[in-house]
Scaffold this active site. Structure first.
Site, PDB file in Angstrom:
ATOM      1  N   LYS A  13      -2.522  -3.600  -2.920  1.00 33.99           N
ATOM      2  CA  LYS A  13      -3.869  -3.673  -2.349  1.00 33.99           C
ATOM      3  C   LYS A  13      -4.746  -2.505  -2.823  1.00 33.99           C
ATOM      4  CE  LYS A  13      -2.258  -3.347   1.872  1.00 33.99           C
ATOM      5  NZ  LYS A  13      -0.792  -3.203   1.643  1.00 33.99           N
ATOM      6  N   ARG A  88      -5.083  -5.541  10.436  1.00 39.39           N
ATOM      7  CA  ARG A  88      -3.627  -5.668  10.367  1.00 39.39           C
ATOM      8  C   ARG A  88      -3.063  -6.357  11.599  1.00 39.39           C
ATOM      9  NH1 ARG A  88      -2.626  -1.115   6.580  1.00 39.39           N
ATOM     10  NH2 ARG A  88      -0.423  -1.028   6.083  1.00 39.39           N
ATOM     11  N   ARG A 127       5.765   5.297  -6.045  1.00 43.79           N
ATOM     12  CA  ARG A 127       4.301   5.471  -5.889  1.00 43.79           C
ATOM     13  C   ARG A 127       3.913   6.943  -5.774  1.00 43.79           C
ATOM     14  NH1 ARG A 127       1.196   2.052  -1.400  1.00 43.79           N
ATOM     15  NH2 ARG A 127       2.808   2.728   0.044  1.00 43.79           N
ATOM     16  N   ARG A 161       3.684   9.982  -0.500  1.00 40.80           N
ATOM     17  CA  ARG A 161       3.473   9.818   0.933  1.00 40.80           C
ATOM     18  C   ARG A 161       4.744  10.036   1.740  1.00 40.80           C
ATOM     19  NH1 ARG A 161       0.229   4.258   1.339  1.00 40.80           N
ATOM     20  NH2 ARG A 161       1.446   4.204   3.255  1.00 40.80           N
ATOM     21  N   ARG A 172       8.132  -0.535   8.162  1.00 41.56           N
ATOM     22  CA  ARG A 172       6.787  -1.028   7.843  1.00 41.56           C
ATOM     23  C   ARG A 172       6.817  -2.493   7.421  1.00 41.56           C
ATOM     24  NH1 ARG A 172       5.541   3.249   3.699  1.00 41.56           N
ATOM     25  NH2 ARG A 172       3.726   1.993   3.185  1.00 41.56           N
TER      26      ARG A 172
HETATM   27  P1  ADP Z   1       0.306   0.513   2.675  1.00 38.11           P
HETATM   28  O1  ADP Z   1      -0.672   0.865   1.590  1.00 38.11           O
HETATM   29  O2  ADP Z   1       1.695   0.891   2.290  1.00 38.11           O
HETATM   30  O3  ADP Z   1       0.162  -0.907   3.145  1.00 38.11           O
HETATM   31  P2  ADP Z   1      -1.408   2.032   4.434  1.00 38.11           P
HETATM   32  O4  ADP Z   1      -1.742   3.270   3.689  1.00 38.11           O
HETATM   33  O5  ADP Z   1      -2.406   0.955   4.462  1.00 38.11           O
HETATM   34  O6  ADP Z   1      -0.006   1.471   3.907  1.00 38.11           O
HETATM   35  O7  ADP Z   1      -1.039   2.401   5.935  1.00 38.11           O
HETATM   36  C1  ADP Z   1      -0.134   3.453   6.228  1.00 38.11           C
HETATM   37  C2  ADP Z   1       0.013   3.607   7.735  1.00 38.11           C
HETATM   38  O8  ADP Z   1      -1.272   3.896   8.326  1.00 38.11           O
HETATM   39  C3  ADP Z   1       0.531   2.383   8.489  1.00 38.11           C
HETATM   40  O9  ADP Z   1       1.953   2.306   8.479  1.00 38.11           O
HETATM   41  C4  ADP Z   1      -0.030   2.657   9.902  1.00 38.11           C
HETATM   42  O10 ADP Z   1       0.718   3.666  10.571  1.00 38.11           O
HETATM   43  C5  ADP Z   1      -1.413   3.254   9.579  1.00 38.11           C
HETATM   44  N1  ADP Z   1      -2.454   2.192   9.461  1.00 38.11           N
HETATM   45  C6  ADP Z   1      -3.190   1.913   8.351  1.00 38.11           C
HETATM   46  N2  ADP Z   1      -4.040   0.902   8.579  1.00 38.11           N
HETATM   47  C7  ADP Z   1      -3.827   0.492   9.862  1.00 38.11           C
HETATM   48  C8  ADP Z   1      -4.370  -0.532  10.693  1.00 38.11           C
HETATM   49  N3  ADP Z   1      -5.317  -1.365  10.230  1.00 38.11           N
HETATM   50  N4  ADP Z   1      -3.898  -0.641  11.951  1.00 38.11           N
HETATM   51  C9  ADP Z   1      -2.955   0.185  12.428  1.00 38.11           C
HETATM   52  N5  ADP Z   1      -2.388   1.170  11.700  1.00 38.11           N
HETATM   53  C10 ADP Z   1      -2.809   1.330  10.436  1.00 38.11           C
HETATM   54  P1  ADP Z   2      -0.541  -1.103  -1.309  1.00 35.06           P
HETATM   55  O1  ADP Z   2      -1.906  -0.475  -1.259  1.00 35.06           O
HETATM   56  O2  ADP Z   2      -0.577  -2.585  -1.107  1.00 35.06           O
HETATM   57  O3  ADP Z   2       0.444  -0.446  -0.393  1.00 35.06           O
HETATM   58  P2  ADP Z   2      -0.396   0.096  -3.981  1.00 35.06           P
HETATM   59  O4  ADP Z   2      -1.622  -0.399  -4.628  1.00 35.06           O
HETATM   60  O5  ADP Z   2      -0.360   1.513  -3.530  1.00 35.06           O
HETATM   61  O6  ADP Z   2       0.048  -0.899  -2.779  1.00 35.06           O
HETATM   62  O7  ADP Z   2       0.818  -0.162  -4.998  1.00 35.06           O
HETATM   63  C1  ADP Z   2       2.140   0.292  -4.717  1.00 35.06           C
HETATM   64  C2  ADP Z   2       2.747   0.886  -6.002  1.00 35.06           C
HETATM   65  O8  ADP Z   2       3.024  -0.179  -6.925  1.00 35.06           O
HETATM   66  C3  ADP Z   2       1.839   1.861  -6.741  1.00 35.06           C
HETATM   67  O9  ADP Z   2       2.640   2.895  -7.265  1.00 35.06           O
HETATM   68  C4  ADP Z   2       1.199   1.006  -7.845  1.00 35.06           C
HETATM   69  O10 ADP Z   2       0.923   1.785  -9.006  1.00 35.06           O
HETATM   70  C5  ADP Z   2       2.269  -0.030  -8.126  1.00 35.06           C
HETATM   71  N1  ADP Z   2       1.715  -1.365  -8.424  1.00 35.06           N
HETATM   72  C6  ADP Z   2       0.609  -1.945  -7.911  1.00 35.06           C
HETATM   73  N2  ADP Z   2       0.443  -3.203  -8.378  1.00 35.06           N
HETATM   74  C7  ADP Z   2       1.500  -3.426  -9.210  1.00 35.06           C
HETATM   75  C8  ADP Z   2       1.897  -4.548 -10.036  1.00 35.06           C
HETATM   76  N3  ADP Z   2       1.183  -5.694 -10.068  1.00 35.06           N
HETATM   77  N4  ADP Z   2       3.025  -4.416 -10.762  1.00 35.06           N
HETATM   78  C9  ADP Z   2       3.756  -3.269 -10.728  1.00 35.06           C
HETATM   79  N5  ADP Z   2       3.428  -2.189  -9.978  1.00 35.06           N
HETATM   80  C10 ADP Z   2       2.316  -2.259  -9.242  1.00 35.06           C
END
Ligand code: ADP
Ligand code: ADP
Ligand code: ZN
Length: 218
Positions: A13, A88, A127, A161, A172
């Protein structure tokens, strides 16, 4: 334009949101980044949130809705935004509807990114992000062009992270399946949901998203 990128942790994302920001002059609203900034600031809210974050649990709806709403009210969001990590829960989605109506914004697209659990774990394990500008990278799938130097800003410090460690990742994924996956039928019922194969390469996924935005995807 309001675009929601929906998918489990590690689906890509943030990566796709960053690409869209440069291509479409839209802002990226990442509640995960907001949460990390609040924790880093050491504010009272930050301290409240930290326990949830460290455990891989969702921050309570009321807190995150308030945080998101404040950000959406900033002037740079008048043309719309890419939502990465919000909503979410179904309660957050309902609150979003109300906020958009109040601001005269419409929800254009919800794009689901599907990725296998094993691939998610591998993506999260590798990541890292530039400490200076936030550009996201991956040890194997998206390394910096020059080792140790950010492609975007030349920065030389990177973050991993705290919640990207294996135990928290499993929590998660469970949270996603239990609390966030119900948004899929919610948006499908509104006729807004589209899916892309998130297992493809970053460029291929980017093209699939662009095709949806340009209105000629199959
Ligand atoms: P990822 O990119 O791995 O999906 P995020 O960076 O979006 O993770 O979120 C990391 C953490 O931040 C979540 O595990 C939660 O604790 C908090 N968080 C982020 N967005 C939300 C949301 N919309 N509602 C509740 N908690 C959130
Ligand atoms: P999210 O925001 O959904 O948690 P990220 O965009 O941070 O996910 O992506 C998670 C990890 O995977 C990052 O290190 C990113 O560089 C890598 N990544 C993202 N998209 C792809 C893909 N299509 N193929 C391989 N690796 C990817
Ligand atoms: Zn950088």
């Amino acid at each position: 334009m309001i675009l929601i990128l929906l998918g489990p942790p590690g689906a890509g994302k943030g990566t796709q949101a960053q690409r869209l920001v440069s291509a479409h002059r839209l802002v990226q609203l990442s509640t995960g980044d907001m949460v990390r900034a609040a924790i880093a600031s050491g504010s009272e809210v930050g301290c409240q949130i930290k326990t949830y974050y460290d455990a891989g649990k969702l921050v309570p709806d009321a807190l995150i809705i308030a945080m998101f709403g404040e950000r959406l009210a900033q002037p740079d969001c008048v043309r719309g935004a890419i939502l990465d990590g919000f909503p979410r829960t179904v309660a957050q989605a309902a609150a979003l509807d109300a906020m958009l109506a109040e601001r005269g914004l419409t929800l254009d697209h919800v794009i689901e990114m599907t990725v296998d659990d094993e691939a998610l774990i591998e993506r999260i394990a590798g990541r890292f992000t530039c400490a200076a500008c936030g550009t996201g990278y991956h040890d194997r799938f998206k390394p910096t062009k020059v080792s140790g130097i950010c492609d975007t800003c030349g920065g030389m410090q990177f973050n991993r992270r705290a919640d990207d460690k294996a135990e928290t990742v499993r929590a998660r994924l469970e949270v996603y399946n239990g609390q966030t996956a119900p948004l899929l039928p919610y948006f499908r019922a509104k006729g807004k949901l589209r899916s892309v194969d998130g297992m493809a390469s970053i460029d291929t996924v980017g093209r699939a998203i662009n095709a949806i935005l340009e209105g000629h995807a199959g």
